[in-house]
Design a protein around this motif. Structure first.
Motif, PDB file in Angstrom:
ATOM      1  N   GLN A  89      20.491 -22.636  31.872  1.00 59.48           N
ATOM      2  CA  GLN A  89      20.993 -22.456  30.520  1.00 59.48           C
ATOM      3  C   GLN A  89      22.517 -22.553  30.440  1.00 59.48           C
ATOM      4  N   LYS A  90      23.231 -22.296  31.554  1.00 61.58           N
ATOM      5  CA  LYS A  90      24.694 -22.432  31.506  1.00 61.58           C
ATOM      6  C   LYS A  90      25.131 -23.896  31.524  1.00 61.58           C
ATOM      7  N   LEU A  91      24.171 -24.805  31.797  1.00 60.22           N
ATOM      8  CA  LEU A  91      24.470 -26.236  31.769  1.00 60.22           C
ATOM      9  C   LEU A  91      23.924 -26.892  30.513  1.00 60.22           C
ATOM     10  N   ALA A  92      23.427 -26.078  29.574  1.00 60.93           N
ATOM     11  CA  ALA A  92      22.801 -26.630  28.375  1.00 60.93           C
ATOM     12  C   ALA A  92      23.785 -27.464  27.573  1.00 60.93           C
ATOM     13  N   ALA A  93      23.282 -28.567  27.029  1.00 62.28           N
ATOM     14  CA  ALA A  93      24.143 -29.470  26.278  1.00 62.28           C
ATOM     15  C   ALA A  93      24.566 -28.868  24.944  1.00 62.28           C
ATOM     16  N   THR A  94      23.714 -28.023  24.357  1.00 61.53           N
ATOM     17  CA  THR A  94      24.015 -27.433  23.057  1.00 61.53           C
ATOM     18  C   THR A  94      23.583 -25.966  23.039  1.00 61.53           C
ATOM     19  N   GLN A  95      24.061 -25.229  22.034  1.00 60.27           N
ATOM     20  CA  GLN A  95      23.641 -23.844  21.880  1.00 60.27           C
ATOM     21  C   GLN A  95      22.147 -23.754  21.599  1.00 60.27           C
ATOM     22  N   ARG A  96      21.610 -24.738  20.884  1.00 68.84           N
ATOM     23  CA  ARG A  96      20.172 -24.755  20.595  1.00 68.84           C
ATOM     24  C   ARG A  96      19.363 -24.846  21.886  1.00 68.84           C
ATOM     25  N   ILE A  97      19.820 -25.667  22.829  1.00 72.45           N
ATOM     26  CA  ILE A  97      19.132 -25.793  24.121  1.00 72.45           C
ATOM     27  C   ILE A  97      19.249 -24.487  24.900  1.00 72.45           C
ATOM     28  N   ARG A  98      20.407 -23.843  24.819  1.00 68.63           N
ATOM     29  CA  ARG A  98      20.569 -22.544  25.495  1.00 68.63           C
ATOM     30  C   ARG A  98      19.531 -21.549  25.001  1.00 68.63           C
ATOM     31  N   LYS A  99      19.349 -21.478  23.692  1.00 70.13           N
ATOM     32  CA  LYS A  99      18.369 -20.541  23.141  1.00 70.13           C
ATOM     33  C   LYS A  99      16.956 -20.899  23.570  1.00 70.13           C
ATOM     34  N   ARG A 100      16.651 -22.180  23.634  1.00 70.87           N
ATOM     35  CA  ARG A 100      15.308 -22.580  24.067  1.00 70.87           C
ATOM     36  C   ARG A 100      15.069 -22.224  25.532  1.00 70.87           C
ATOM     37  N   LEU A 101      16.113 -22.334  26.342  1.00 70.32           N
ATOM     38  CA  LEU A 101      15.973 -21.964  27.752  1.00 70.32           C
ATOM     39  C   LEU A 101      15.810 -20.451  27.908  1.00 70.32           C
ATOM     40  N   TYR A 102      16.509 -19.682  27.083  1.00 76.46           N
ATOM     41  CA  TYR A 102      16.277 -18.242  27.083  1.00 76.46           C
ATOM     42  C   TYR A 102      14.819 -17.939  26.721  1.00 76.46           C
ATOM     43  N   ALA A 103      14.287 -18.691  25.754  1.00 74.57           N
ATOM     44  CA  ALA A 103      12.897 -18.487  25.350  1.00 74.57           C
ATOM     45  C   ALA A 103      11.938 -18.804  26.491  1.00 74.57           C
ATOM     46  N   VAL A 104      12.206 -19.880  27.220  1.00 72.64           N
ATOM     47  CA  VAL A 104      11.362 -20.233  28.376  1.00 72.64           C
ATOM     48  C   VAL A 104      11.441 -19.131  29.429  1.00 72.64           C
ATOM     49  N   ALA A 105      12.663 -18.649  29.696  1.00 73.30           N
ATOM     50  CA  ALA A 105      12.821 -17.567  30.670  1.00 73.30           C
ATOM     51  C   ALA A 105      12.084 -16.312  30.213  1.00 73.30           C
ATOM     52  N   ALA A 106      12.142 -16.024  28.923  1.00 85.98           N
ATOM     53  CA  ALA A 106      11.434 -14.858  28.390  1.00 85.98           C
ATOM     54  C   ALA A 106       9.933 -15.009  28.563  1.00 85.98           C
ATOM     55  N   ASP A 107       9.414 -16.215  28.319  1.00 91.22           N
ATOM     56  CA  ASP A 107       7.977 -16.454  28.454  1.00 91.22           C
ATOM     57  C   ASP A 107       7.532 -16.313  29.904  1.00 91.22           C
ATOM     58  N   TYR A 108       8.319 -16.867  30.818  1.00 90.93           N
ATOM     59  CA  TYR A 108       7.979 -16.728  32.243  1.00 90.93           C
ATOM     60  C   TYR A 108       8.003 -15.252  32.659  1.00 90.93           C
ATOM     61  N   THR A 109       9.012 -14.531  32.199  1.00 90.35           N
ATOM     62  CA  THR A 109       9.122 -13.119  32.564  1.00 90.35           C
ATOM     63  C   THR A 109       7.975 -12.316  31.964  1.00 90.35           C
ATOM     64  N   ALA A 110       7.595 -12.643  30.724  1.00 89.20           N
ATOM     65  CA  ALA A 110       6.448 -11.982  30.102  1.00 89.20           C
ATOM     66  C   ALA A 110       5.160 -12.301  30.861  1.00 89.20           C
ATOM     67  N   THR A 111       5.070 -13.512  31.412  1.00 86.44           N
ATOM     68  CA  THR A 111       3.904 -13.872  32.229  1.00 86.44           C
ATOM     69  C   THR A 111       3.864 -13.043  33.506  1.00 86.44           C
ATOM     70  N   ALA A 112       5.019 -12.874  34.133  1.00 83.95           N
ATOM     71  CA  ALA A 112       5.085 -12.023  35.323  1.00 83.95           C
ATOM     72  C   ALA A 112       4.709 -10.581  34.976  1.00 83.95           C
ATOM     73  N   ALA A 113       5.184 -10.120  33.811  1.00 86.09           N
ATOM     74  CA  ALA A 113       4.855  -8.759  33.369  1.00 86.09           C
ATOM     75  C   ALA A 113       3.355  -8.622  33.124  1.00 86.09           C
ATOM     76  N   TRP A 114       2.763  -9.637  32.505  1.00 86.32           N
ATOM     77  CA  TRP A 114       1.326  -9.591  32.250  1.00 86.32           C
ATOM     78  C   TRP A 114       0.550  -9.544  33.573  1.00 86.32           C
ATOM     79  N   SER A 115       0.998 -10.307  34.560  1.00 90.22           N
ATOM     80  CA  SER A 115       0.324 -10.289  35.855  1.00 90.22           C
ATOM     81  C   SER A 115       0.351  -8.894  36.459  1.00 90.22           C
ATOM     82  N   ALA A 116       1.504  -8.234  36.371  1.00 93.27           N
ATOM     83  CA  ALA A 116       1.608  -6.860  36.877  1.00 93.27           C
ATOM     84  C   ALA A 116       0.739  -5.906  36.057  1.00 93.27           C
ATOM     85  N   LEU A 117       0.691  -6.127  34.753  1.00 95.90           N
ATOM     86  CA  LEU A 117      -0.129  -5.296  33.871  1.00 95.90           C
ATOM     87  C   LEU A 117      -1.606  -5.454  34.199  1.00 95.90           C
TER      88      LEU A 117
END
Length: 412
Positions: free
Chosen positions: A156-184
């Protein structure tokens, strides 16, 4: 020697005791190929201020666990290591959940990250969710999800635009939520709570209400596992308040269904049935459209499975059995874990109607469904509930003893 109140407060917020934080740091270190050498004495030294600046790898682990910088946690580097000529890094840029297993080493000048990179990173979630549908939550899945989150945050620090940065944060959030679900799903409550906190933070950075709803849905399930039933209702109602529920009744249905489970556990029959009605009404309004892979489990069959849970808990055992049959007729075959959970719920509904032999036969099919796969923590816990109720209702029955003798080693 000044005590570290910031770290103590952060530990309290996430429910960490000293030994639990030490274990979590060691898990992070081992996941990156390092030796886990942190003990509760190390944590005590951090808290008392005896150790003011942990080792670099320990700092990185702490920053990952608490989603903030070491300085925010009350640590301060020795004066000789302070540097005013270099601007501080974005604390999220420095986050490294695991060694980025999917990352490609950069050679030469960095290449700007664009939409195609976001799509490629997000596609990895589909494979992880397919694995979860079959096997349920386990540590390999959790590690892979955290690696995906780490790569998204690194890019995300190499994102071409702020919009891409936000989308990468969303992807990271989804992956982290998936890891959380696995633990749950594995009933590792402390790990799930920590990861859900991180996912919630990242979803906020992304301003992604779909991931926000996903996180609150998981928080509701976690609260139930921890016996915090009022909090389970509050979390489900927070999911109802997510922006996406006003745009897509499909997600509103899921949030109402989770609220119904919470009300039924508290014994609030009227509120539980009202929430079930809202869930059905919203699902009837939902239109087919592309949605994230994590929510493909939900639909009429899953709502029937949730209805079985609610009906069983408020004492409507015949209705619970009927709902379980509807669920099993509609849950897709690849969703082995969900089919096994619905089968165990059917066995409970039959048991609560004193149909002992049929209930034991139904519960036995869970092991046939999951043949070749380990039972996830939630499924083992549900079978434990079945056995507890079985021995309570008919402690001396031959069929109960036979069921225990045959399957105890498998579900325990």
């Amino acid at each position: 020697m000044e005590e570290n109140g910031s770290l103590a407060s952060a530990m309290q917020d996430l429910g960490f005791k000293q030994v639990e934080l030490a274990d979590a740091v060691n898990d992070h270190l081992r996941a990156q190929g390092h030796e886990g050498t942190v003990g509760d004495r190390t944590v005590r030294n951090w808290l008392t201020g005896k150790s003011r600046w942990p080792h670099r790898r320990q700092r990185e682990a702490l920053e990952t666990l608490f989603a903030c910088t070491a300085e925010d946690l009350g640590f301060s580097p020795p004066a000789r290591r302070r540097c005013t000529s270099t601007p501080p890094e974005d604390p999220v840029d420095r986050r490294n959940f695991l060694t980025a297993a999917f990352a490609v080493p950069q050679v030469g000048a960095p290449v700007a990250v664009g939409t195609s990179d976001v799509i490629r990173l997000g596609s990895g979630l589909d494979a992880l969710m397919a694995l979860d549908d079959t096997q349920g939550g386990h540590e390999d899945l959790e590690r892979a999800a955290l690696a995906g989150a780490a790569e998204a945050l690194a890019k995300q620090k190499l994102a071409a635009t702020q919009r891409i940065r936000k989308r990468l944060y969303a992807v990271a959030a989804d992956y982290t939520a998936t890891a959380a679900w696995s633990a749950l799903d594995a009933r590792r409550c402390n790990q799930a709570r920590m990861l859900l906190g991180q996912a919630h933070y990242l979803a906020g950075m992304a301003q992604d209400s779909v991931v926000e709803l996903r996180v609150w849905n998981s928080f509701a399930m976690l609260a139930h596992q921890r016996g915090q039933y009022g909090e389970a209702v509050d979390s489900a109602q927070a999911a109802q308040a997510a922006t996406i529920t006003r745009r897509d009744p499909f997600f509103a249905s899921l949030a109402h269904a989770r609220t119904a489970v919470g009300h039924s556990t508290l014994g609030d029959r009227q509120s539980a049935l009202r929430s079930l009605g809202c869930a059905q009404e919203a699902l009837d309004k939902a239109q087919p459209r592309p949605r994230p892979s994590w929510v493909t489990f939900y639909g009429p069959a899953e709502l029937a499975a949730i209805t079985s849970i609610v009906r069983d808990r408020i004492g409507d055992f015949a209705e619970a059995e009927a709902a379980s049959h509807r669920a099993l007729s509609g849950i897709p075959t690849p969703f082995l874990r969900n089919r096994a959970m619905a089968t165990a719920r059917l066995a409970l509904a039959q048991l609560h109607q004193r149909d002992i032999e049929q209930a034991c036969a139904t519960a036995s099919t869970v092991f046939q469904l999951m043949a070749g796969h380990s039972l996830c923590g939630r499924l083992r816990s549900l079978l434990c509930d079945f056995y507890r109720d079985l021995t309570t209702l008919v402690p001396e029955a031959r069929v109960a003893r036979e069921w225990e003798d045959r399957y105890r080693s498998e579900w325990s």
